[in-house]
Design a protein around this motif. Sequence first.
Motif, PDB file in Angstrom:
ATOM      1  N   ALA A 188       0.721  -1.132   0.489  1.00 28.82           N
ATOM      2  CA  ALA A 188      -0.057   0.048  -0.732  1.00 28.82           C
ATOM      3  C   ALA A 188       1.228   1.346   0.124  1.00 28.82           C
ATOM      4  CB  ALA A 188      -0.943  -0.134   1.188  1.00 28.82           C
ATOM      5  N   LEU A 189       0.618   2.522  -0.674  1.00 24.59           N
ATOM      6  CA  LEU A 189       1.576   3.104  -0.804  1.00 24.59           C
ATOM      7  C   LEU A 189       0.885   4.354  -1.476  1.00 24.59           C
ATOM      8  CD1 LEU A 189       4.577   4.693  -2.341  1.00 24.59           C
ATOM      9  CD2 LEU A 189       3.812   3.520  -4.850  1.00 24.59           C
ATOM     10  N   ALA A 190       1.618   5.554  -0.380  1.00 23.49           N
ATOM     11  CA  ALA A 190       0.904   6.971   0.014  1.00 23.49           C
ATOM     12  C   ALA A 190       0.458   7.372  -1.442  1.00 23.49           C
ATOM     13  CB  ALA A 190       1.762   7.691   0.418  1.00 23.49           C
ATOM     14  N   ALA A 191      -0.508   7.310  -1.918  1.00 17.17           N
ATOM     15  CA  ALA A 191      -1.048   9.009  -3.227  1.00 17.17           C
ATOM     16  C   ALA A 191      -0.486   9.879  -3.427  1.00 17.17           C
ATOM     17  CB  ALA A 191      -1.852   8.148  -3.256  1.00 17.17           C
TER      18      ALA A 191
ATOM     19  N   GLN B 158       0.240  -6.046   2.786  1.00 17.60           N
ATOM     20  CA  GLN B 158       1.219  -6.842   3.689  1.00 17.60           C
ATOM     21  C   GLN B 158       2.613  -6.257   3.397  1.00 17.60           C
ATOM     22  OE1 GLN B 158      -0.095  -8.306   1.189  1.00 17.60           O
ATOM     23  NE2 GLN B 158      -0.846  -9.593   2.793  1.00 17.60           N
ATOM     24  N   LEU B 159       2.596  -4.643   2.775  1.00 17.73           N
ATOM     25  CA  LEU B 159       3.490  -3.194   3.868  1.00 17.73           C
ATOM     26  C   LEU B 159       3.040  -2.318   3.347  1.00 17.73           C
ATOM     27  CD1 LEU B 159       6.279  -2.980   3.956  1.00 17.73           C
ATOM     28  CD2 LEU B 159       6.999  -2.772   1.683  1.00 17.73           C
ATOM     29  N   LEU B 160       3.443  -1.738   4.191  1.00 20.75           N
ATOM     30  CA  LEU B 160       2.507  -0.037   3.914  1.00 20.75           C
ATOM     31  C   LEU B 160       4.069   0.890   3.428  1.00 20.75           C
ATOM     32  CD1 LEU B 160       0.877   0.064   7.314  1.00 20.75           C
ATOM     33  CD2 LEU B 160       0.142  -0.316   4.998  1.00 20.75           C
TER      34      LEU B 160
ATOM     35  N   ALA C 109      -0.661   7.004  13.582  1.00 20.19           N
ATOM     36  CA  ALA C 109      -1.230   6.678  14.089  1.00 20.19           C
ATOM     37  C   ALA C 109      -1.772   5.658  13.234  1.00 20.19           C
ATOM     38  CB  ALA C 109      -2.024   6.956  15.533  1.00 20.19           C
ATOM     39  N   ALA C 110      -2.592   5.058  12.339  1.00 23.03           N
ATOM     40  CA  ALA C 110      -3.585   4.676  12.165  1.00 23.03           C
ATOM     41  C   ALA C 110      -2.446   4.017  11.011  1.00 23.03           C
ATOM     42  CB  ALA C 110      -3.896   5.582  10.178  1.00 23.03           C
ATOM     43  N   ALA C 111      -1.653   4.133  10.434  1.00 23.88           N
ATOM     44  CA  ALA C 111      -0.484   4.039   9.643  1.00 23.88           C
ATOM     45  C   ALA C 111       0.276   1.938  10.957  1.00 23.88           C
ATOM     46  CB  ALA C 111       0.469   4.284   9.272  1.00 23.88           C
TER      47      ALA C 111
ATOM     48  N   GLN D 201      -2.653   8.434   2.722  1.00 23.40           N
ATOM     49  CA  GLN D 201      -2.328   8.407   3.631  1.00 23.40           C
ATOM     50  C   GLN D 201      -1.784   9.196   4.883  1.00 23.40           C
ATOM     51  OE1 GLN D 201       1.609   9.096   3.287  1.00 23.40           O
ATOM     52  NE2 GLN D 201       1.841  11.236   1.908  1.00 23.40           N
ATOM     53  N   THR D 202      -2.999  10.018   4.380  1.00 21.83           N
ATOM     54  CA  THR D 202      -3.838  10.965   5.316  1.00 21.83           C
ATOM     55  C   THR D 202      -4.915  10.360   6.952  1.00 21.83           C
ATOM     56  OG1 THR D 202      -5.488  11.986   4.305  1.00 21.83           O
ATOM     57  CG2 THR D 202      -3.158  13.599   4.859  1.00 21.83           C
ATOM     58  N   GLY D 203      -5.193   8.848   6.408  1.00 19.59           N
ATOM     59  CA  GLY D 203      -5.672   8.113   6.896  1.00 19.59           C
ATOM     60  C   GLY D 203      -5.345   6.871   6.839  1.00 19.59           C
ATOM     61  N   PRO D 204      -6.144   5.651   7.285  1.00 18.58           N
ATOM     62  CA  PRO D 204      -5.827   4.758   7.172  1.00 18.58           C
ATOM     63  C   PRO D 204      -5.604   3.661   6.063  1.00 18.58           C
ATOM     64  CG  PRO D 204      -8.678   4.638   8.094  1.00 18.58           C
ATOM     65  CD  PRO D 204      -7.917   6.084   7.879  1.00 18.58           C
ATOM     66  N   PRO D 205      -5.161   2.944   6.330  1.00 18.21           N
ATOM     67  CA  PRO D 205      -4.014   2.040   5.401  1.00 18.21           C
ATOM     68  C   PRO D 205      -4.854   1.265   5.094  1.00 18.21           C
ATOM     69  CG  PRO D 205      -2.691   1.752   7.270  1.00 18.21           C
ATOM     70  CD  PRO D 205      -4.096   2.513   7.464  1.00 18.21           C
ATOM     71  N   PRO D 206      -5.394   0.538   4.081  1.00 15.31           N
ATOM     72  CA  PRO D 206      -6.389  -0.308   3.260  1.00 15.31           C
ATOM     73  C   PRO D 206      -5.894  -2.084   4.130  1.00 15.31           C
ATOM     74  CG  PRO D 206      -4.561  -0.045   1.498  1.00 15.31           C
ATOM     75  CD  PRO D 206      -4.339   0.847   2.517  1.00 15.31           C
TER      76      PRO D 206
END
Length: 320
Positions: free
Chosen positions: A70-73, A107-109, A125-127, A98-103
């Motif tokens: 999951a890559l920050a837009a 397997q990697l943020l 904190a969400a990540a 990336q300003t909200g919770p990840p999907p």
Amino acid sequence: MDALDRSTIWPYEDGEPGAFYYQRYGHPTGAAAERALGELEGGTALLFPSGAGATTALALTLLKPGDTVALAAGAYFGTGRLLGSFARWGVNVVEFDQTGPPPERAQLLWLEAPANPLLTMPDLAAATAHPAPVVVDSTAATPIHLRPLEHGADFVLHSATKYLGGHSDLLLGAVVCKREEEADQLRELRGILGIVAAPDPCWLLLRSLKTLRVRVERQTETARELARRLGGHPAVEIVRYPGFGGLISFDVAGAEAARRVETATNLITNATSLGGTHSVMESRHRWEGDRIAAGLLRLSVGLEDADALWADLEQALDQV
Ligand SMILES: *Cc1c(COP(=O)(O)O)cnc(C)c1O
């Protein structure tokens, strides 16, 4: 002073390899630069020949076929292209805000603080509440403004070509690991793959780290002022500035206006990259296409006088 040792081999000690024996597995100049950067970030640093090389090594260590990143837009264009090239090996990339919770299914943020060039900040904190390991590309924040490992990140990534190097004269990347076991794993893979940084740029990095704080603090001070003044210019539609660091992006009315502004400055050089002592500005549309506004200009603020920079920007903006 720091010594520059270009040796590729060092003698065995009593018939056994010592700390350094073959340059691909480690060299004293690189180890000294890694110690200095590790102290700044509060982890174990490893250097690579470029930011892209660091990304490649970390992705190869952490990912396997079938995994999703999951890559920050709006993150660095090259990172999306690089991770996207792993599709052939069965790795998927999904972009997220990336300003909200990840999907959930990742397997990697992979976050960026702040994202280059849209300058959003990740919700760390969400990540870190997600079970997947968290990488923060902190190239634009630098350890002067953010130490991601203290906020729960597992890895910090840098294009040391930018602020850490700071003089537009070296190409290097870094990964800083929170845990020693993962640093060992990455170090071993680095030696096997040969994605290693040479002594010369490591020596230049050591020189640069000594002035990192004064450079970045001054760049932040100037950028804050320029962001404020840009916001008041009638040709500027939107200013993005996260409140710290030397990077600003702003929009003028379309591609033609952006071209006119970027080619009209005198003190600010029309060139790519960021983080140097000399201010540079470019339209990012030429590289990133419709992913970003056609009128977006990215300005990397250097160490020049703030009023002189503003005078240069103002006369360029007055031409549109
Ligand atoms: C430039 C950059 C990279 C790539 O680094 P190189 O040293 O050019 O390979 C990665 N991430 C960000 C945020 C960058 O700006």
